[in-house]
Design a protein around this motif. Structure first.
Motif, PDB file in Angstrom:
ATOM      1  N   ASN A 161     142.243  49.032  59.515  1.00  0.00           N
ATOM      2  CA  ASN A 161     143.565  48.538  59.914  1.00  0.00           C
ATOM      3  C   ASN A 161     143.442  47.696  61.179  1.00  0.00           C
ATOM      4  OD1 ASN A 161     144.846  49.929  57.815  1.00  0.00           O
ATOM      5  ND2 ASN A 161     144.993  51.798  59.061  1.00  0.00           N
ATOM      6  N   LEU A 162     144.360  46.764  61.351  1.00  0.00           N
ATOM      7  CA  LEU A 162     144.370  45.892  62.514  1.00  0.00           C
ATOM      8  C   LEU A 162     145.523  46.262  63.444  1.00  0.00           C
ATOM      9  CD1 LEU A 162     143.706  42.451  60.779  1.00  0.00           C
ATOM     10  CD2 LEU A 162     142.044  43.971  61.873  1.00  0.00           C
ATOM     11  N   PRO A 163     145.361  46.033  64.745  1.00  0.00           N
ATOM     12  CA  PRO A 163     146.454  46.324  65.678  1.00  0.00           C
ATOM     13  C   PRO A 163     147.620  45.369  65.463  1.00  0.00           C
ATOM     14  CG  PRO A 163     144.689  45.144  66.800  1.00  0.00           C
ATOM     15  CD  PRO A 163     144.170  45.486  65.425  1.00  0.00           C
ATOM     16  N   LYS A 164     148.775  45.765  65.933  1.00  0.00           N
ATOM     17  CA  LYS A 164     149.933  44.878  65.853  1.00  0.00           C
ATOM     18  C   LYS A 164     149.721  43.672  66.747  1.00  0.00           C
ATOM     19  CE  LYS A 164     153.246  48.571  64.815  1.00  0.00           C
ATOM     20  NZ  LYS A 164     154.474  49.289  65.266  1.00  0.00           N
ATOM     21  N   GLY A 165     150.390  42.599  66.410  1.00  0.00           N
ATOM     22  CA  GLY A 165     150.234  41.378  67.192  1.00  0.00           C
ATOM     23  C   GLY A 165     149.445  40.339  66.419  1.00  0.00           C
ATOM     24  N   PRO A 166     148.996  39.298  67.090  1.00  0.00           N
ATOM     25  CA  PRO A 166     148.273  38.224  66.401  1.00  0.00           C
ATOM     26  C   PRO A 166     146.957  38.712  65.821  1.00  0.00           C
ATOM     27  CG  PRO A 166     148.111  37.963  68.781  1.00  0.00           C
ATOM     28  CD  PRO A 166     149.118  39.048  68.538  1.00  0.00           C
ATOM     29  N   MET A 167     146.550  38.114  64.709  1.00  0.00           N
ATOM     30  CA  MET A 167     145.238  38.406  64.139  1.00  0.00           C
ATOM     31  C   MET A 167     144.187  37.731  65.024  1.00  0.00           C
ATOM     32  SD  MET A 167     145.935  37.887  60.041  1.00  0.00           S
ATOM     33  CE  MET A 167     144.404  38.653  59.530  1.00  0.00           C
ATOM     34  N   GLN A 168     143.197  38.499  65.433  1.00  0.00           N
ATOM     35  CA  GLN A 168     142.186  37.985  66.353  1.00  0.00           C
ATOM     36  C   GLN A 168     140.983  37.436  65.583  1.00  0.00           C
ATOM     37  OE1 GLN A 168     141.248  40.816  69.452  1.00  0.00           O
ATOM     38  NE2 GLN A 168     143.392  41.367  69.752  1.00  0.00           N
ATOM     39  N   ILE A 169     140.695  36.173  65.847  1.00  0.00           N
ATOM     40  CA  ILE A 169     139.529  35.507  65.263  1.00  0.00           C
ATOM     41  C   ILE A 169     138.488  35.443  66.372  1.00  0.00           C
ATOM     42  CG2 ILE A 169     138.735  33.524  63.938  1.00  0.00           C
ATOM     43  CD1 ILE A 169     141.191  35.012  62.748  1.00  0.00           C
ATOM     44  N   MET A 170     137.448  36.249  66.263  1.00  0.00           N
ATOM     45  CA  MET A 170     136.548  36.488  67.387  1.00  0.00           C
ATOM     46  C   MET A 170     135.142  35.949  67.144  1.00  0.00           C
ATOM     47  SD  MET A 170     133.984  38.713  68.725  1.00  0.00           S
ATOM     48  CE  MET A 170     134.031  40.338  67.974  1.00  0.00           C
ATOM     49  N   THR A 171     134.517  35.460  68.217  1.00  0.00           N
ATOM     50  CA  THR A 171     133.091  35.152  68.204  1.00  0.00           C
ATOM     51  C   THR A 171     132.468  35.771  69.442  1.00  0.00           C
ATOM     52  OG1 THR A 171     131.417  33.414  67.973  1.00  0.00           O
ATOM     53  CG2 THR A 171     133.286  32.929  69.418  1.00  0.00           C
ATOM     54  N   PHE A 172     131.181  36.140  69.326  1.00  0.00           N
ATOM     55  CA  PHE A 172     130.539  36.943  70.365  1.00  0.00           C
ATOM     56  C   PHE A 172     129.120  36.440  70.587  1.00  0.00           C
ATOM     57  CE2 PHE A 172     128.808  41.442  71.393  1.00  0.00           C
ATOM     58  CZ  PHE A 172     129.064  41.278  72.745  1.00  0.00           C
ATOM     59  N   GLY A 173     128.755  36.171  71.841  1.00  0.00           N
ATOM     60  CA  GLY A 173     127.380  35.742  72.087  1.00  0.00           C
ATOM     61  C   GLY A 173     127.210  34.994  73.384  1.00  0.00           C
ATOM     62  N   LYS A 174     126.133  34.209  73.430  1.00  0.00           N
ATOM     63  CA  LYS A 174     125.838  33.315  74.556  1.00  0.00           C
ATOM     64  C   LYS A 174     125.930  31.893  74.026  1.00  0.00           C
ATOM     65  CE  LYS A 174     122.931  36.492  77.229  1.00  0.00           C
ATOM     66  NZ  LYS A 174     123.177  37.687  76.415  1.00  0.00           N
ATOM     67  N   PHE A 175     126.813  31.099  74.607  1.00  0.00           N
ATOM     68  CA  PHE A 175     127.220  29.844  73.978  1.00  0.00           C
ATOM     69  C   PHE A 175     126.733  28.610  74.725  1.00  0.00           C
ATOM     70  CE2 PHE A 175     130.382  33.133  73.091  1.00  0.00           C
ATOM     71  CZ  PHE A 175     130.392  33.118  71.705  1.00  0.00           C
ATOM     72  N   GLY A 176     126.651  27.508  73.960  1.00  0.00           N
ATOM     73  CA  GLY A 176     126.362  26.223  74.582  1.00  0.00           C
ATOM     74  C   GLY A 176     125.215  25.459  73.954  1.00  0.00           C
ATOM     75  N   THR A 177     124.275  26.152  73.311  1.00  0.00           N
ATOM     76  CA  THR A 177     123.161  25.456  72.662  1.00  0.00           C
ATOM     77  C   THR A 177     123.495  25.314  71.177  1.00  0.00           C
ATOM     78  OG1 THR A 177     121.991  27.583  72.481  1.00  0.00           O
ATOM     79  CG2 THR A 177     121.431  26.161  74.345  1.00  0.00           C
ATOM     80  N   TYR A 178     122.991  26.218  70.352  1.00  0.00           N
ATOM     81  CA  TYR A 178     123.308  26.156  68.923  1.00  0.00           C
ATOM     82  C   TYR A 178     124.550  26.982  68.570  1.00  0.00           C
ATOM     83  CZ  TYR A 178     121.074  30.740  68.632  1.00  0.00           C
ATOM     84  OH  TYR A 178     120.750  32.061  68.818  1.00  0.00           O
ATOM     85  N   LYS A 179     125.123  27.649  69.567  1.00  0.00           N
ATOM     86  CA  LYS A 179     126.383  28.373  69.383  1.00  0.00           C
ATOM     87  C   LYS A 179     127.460  27.636  70.166  1.00  0.00           C
ATOM     88  CE  LYS A 179     124.006  32.855  69.100  1.00  0.00           C
ATOM     89  NZ  LYS A 179     123.928  34.233  69.630  1.00  0.00           N
ATOM     90  N   LYS A 180     128.332  26.928  69.454  1.00  0.00           N
ATOM     91  CA  LYS A 180     129.372  26.128  70.097  1.00  0.00           C
ATOM     92  C   LYS A 180     130.734  26.520  69.536  1.00  0.00           C
ATOM     93  CE  LYS A 180     126.376  22.128  70.959  1.00  0.00           C
ATOM     94  NZ  LYS A 180     126.419  22.183  72.432  1.00  0.00           N
TER      95      LYS A 180
END
Length: 405
Positions: A202-221
């Motif tokens: 189940n998801l919490p009330k409120g907006p659906m969260q579209i999440m990304t997780f990591g260290k960004f800037g090279t091949y993760k943008k």
């Protein structure tokens, strides 16, 4: 066994520190391990070794620094002082620095252990043969890529001097065995950090969260992900929040700050900054979809295993190692073309507009994640160490017998 682990470790910002945390958590509970010695990078904050489970003694020696040319000497000195029975290296090619010489010197440490006849295993999370050097932030210059290739091959030969080199994907085993003809390569899966009880999905009330997780800037943008979610909002009218969890890649300082400035006009885009270990469950549990906005891959994805352990639907680029993981380990997700914002938007839309499909993906990924818990992975390393030690003892006995004759 008095086991030393050479690794970055929380609160370090150096890559693979989270993986080390979860390995340590499991190793310390094993009867075969009498003491863990963490040979770690230097950090301002204290190392996170406060575990609730009963376990063995942990000794921390902060003995190396990112981009230091002295790491080979300082780590060797720490090994000499602590006298471990065995050493595990938690490595990737830029573990000790993003400067070529510093990185190379650090990667010579397994060879040093071999010379000192200390049983050792290298856990190698990526191999340069399977890394897009341009996308991954190494270099886009064709000549420099050839030079990196030569250096990478030379360093790989050094790393392969270890007693065993463990890799997390069968493809890596095949590549290394064919190219280097090395008999000491072993497949040990990445493993899943935490296996919680099966979630409610189940998801919490409120907006659906579209999440990304990591260290960004090279091949993760993340720019494409923000724009893709804007497209989905416009088309569906759904209440969606973009959650960008993590920090800059060390090679691209200031990247996320620039993104935040450029997209400040876009509503409901949240940057969490560094995520503490105790915050990870909430981050994943509140997310509807976990997105992998990658242009290339550099190894088995820890984030994919985490997403699975929390029962999350995932959106992945149709390339390289992520696609292989789906095939090899049973994960499922929506795929997109890495360079197409429209393709990414379609993949996100397919999940957020279909609750039945989201639940189906979530349950499949949870089942895939539970197949390889970290406790099992720790056992595999301990069994491998036992085999190495037994072979060394047998070899030593054989030498002694020959001398006596």
């Amino acid at each position: 066994m008095k086991l030393a682990i050479v690794t970055a470790y929380p609160p370090s910002k150096v890559t693979l520190n989270e993986y080390a945390y979860h390995l340590v958590k499991q190793f310390r509970q094993k009867e075969a391990v009498t003491e863990l010695i963490l040979l770690t990078d230097k950090t301002e904050g204290a190392k996170d070794i406060e575990f609730t489970e009963q376990g063995c003694k942990i000794t921390v020696k902060e003995c190396w620094s990112f981009n230091s040319y002295k790491n080979i000497f300082s780590v060797t000195k720490a090994i000499n002082v602590t006298k471990p029975d065995a050493v595990l290296f938690n490595l990737q090619f830029m573990k000790f620095g993003d400067k070529k010489v510093a990185a190379a010197l650090g990667l010579m440490l397994p060879w040093v252990c071999k010379l000192k006849k200390i049983p050792n295993i290298v856990l190698l999370h990526n191999i340069l043969e399977e890394v897009d050097l341009g996308s991954a932030g190494f270099t886009s210059n064709k000549l420099m890529q050839k030079i990196y290739g030569f250096i990478g091959t030379s360093l790989t030969r050094l790393i392969l001097q270890a007693d065993t080199v463990a890799v997390t994907m069968q493809k890596y085993v095949n590549v290394l065995e064919i190219k280097y003809l090395s008999p000491n390569i072993k497949l040990i899966p990445h493993g899943t950090f935490e296996i919680a009880e099966e979630p409610s999905y189940n998801l919490p009330k409120g907006p659906m969260q579209i999440m990304t997780f990591g260290k960004f800037g090279t091949y993760k943008k993340v720019e494409g992900m923000i724009e893709a979610v804007e497209l989905v909002r416009a088309k569906t009218g759904l209440d969606l929040e973009v959650v960008i969890a993590g920090t800059d890649n060390p090679n691209v300082p200031g990247y996320l700050a620039k993104v935040q400035e450029v997209y400040k006009h876009v509503p409901q885009v949240r940057f969490t900054g560094y995520v503490e270990e105790h915050e990870v469950p909430t981050l994943f549990n509140e997310s509807a979809v976990v997105v992998f906005p990658y242009t290339s891959t550099t190894g088995s994805s820890g984030v994919l295993h985490q997403a699975g352990s929390y029962g999350k639907a995932v959106v992945m680029p149709d390339l390289g190692d992520l696609a292989l993981l789906v095939q090899d380990e049973g994960y499922r997700g929506e795929f997109f073309e890495p360079t197409s914002i429209e393709s990414l938007a379609s993949a996100i839309e397919a999940i957020v507009t279909d609750e039945v499909y989201r639940l189906q993906l979530s349950k499949i990924n949870y089942e895939a994640a539970t197949a390889h818990p970290m406790s099992q992975i720790a056992d595999m390393y301990l069994e491998t160490f036992s085999d190495i030690i037994a072979k060394k003892e047998h070899s030593s006995m054989a030498v002694n017998t020959t001398v006596i004759k």
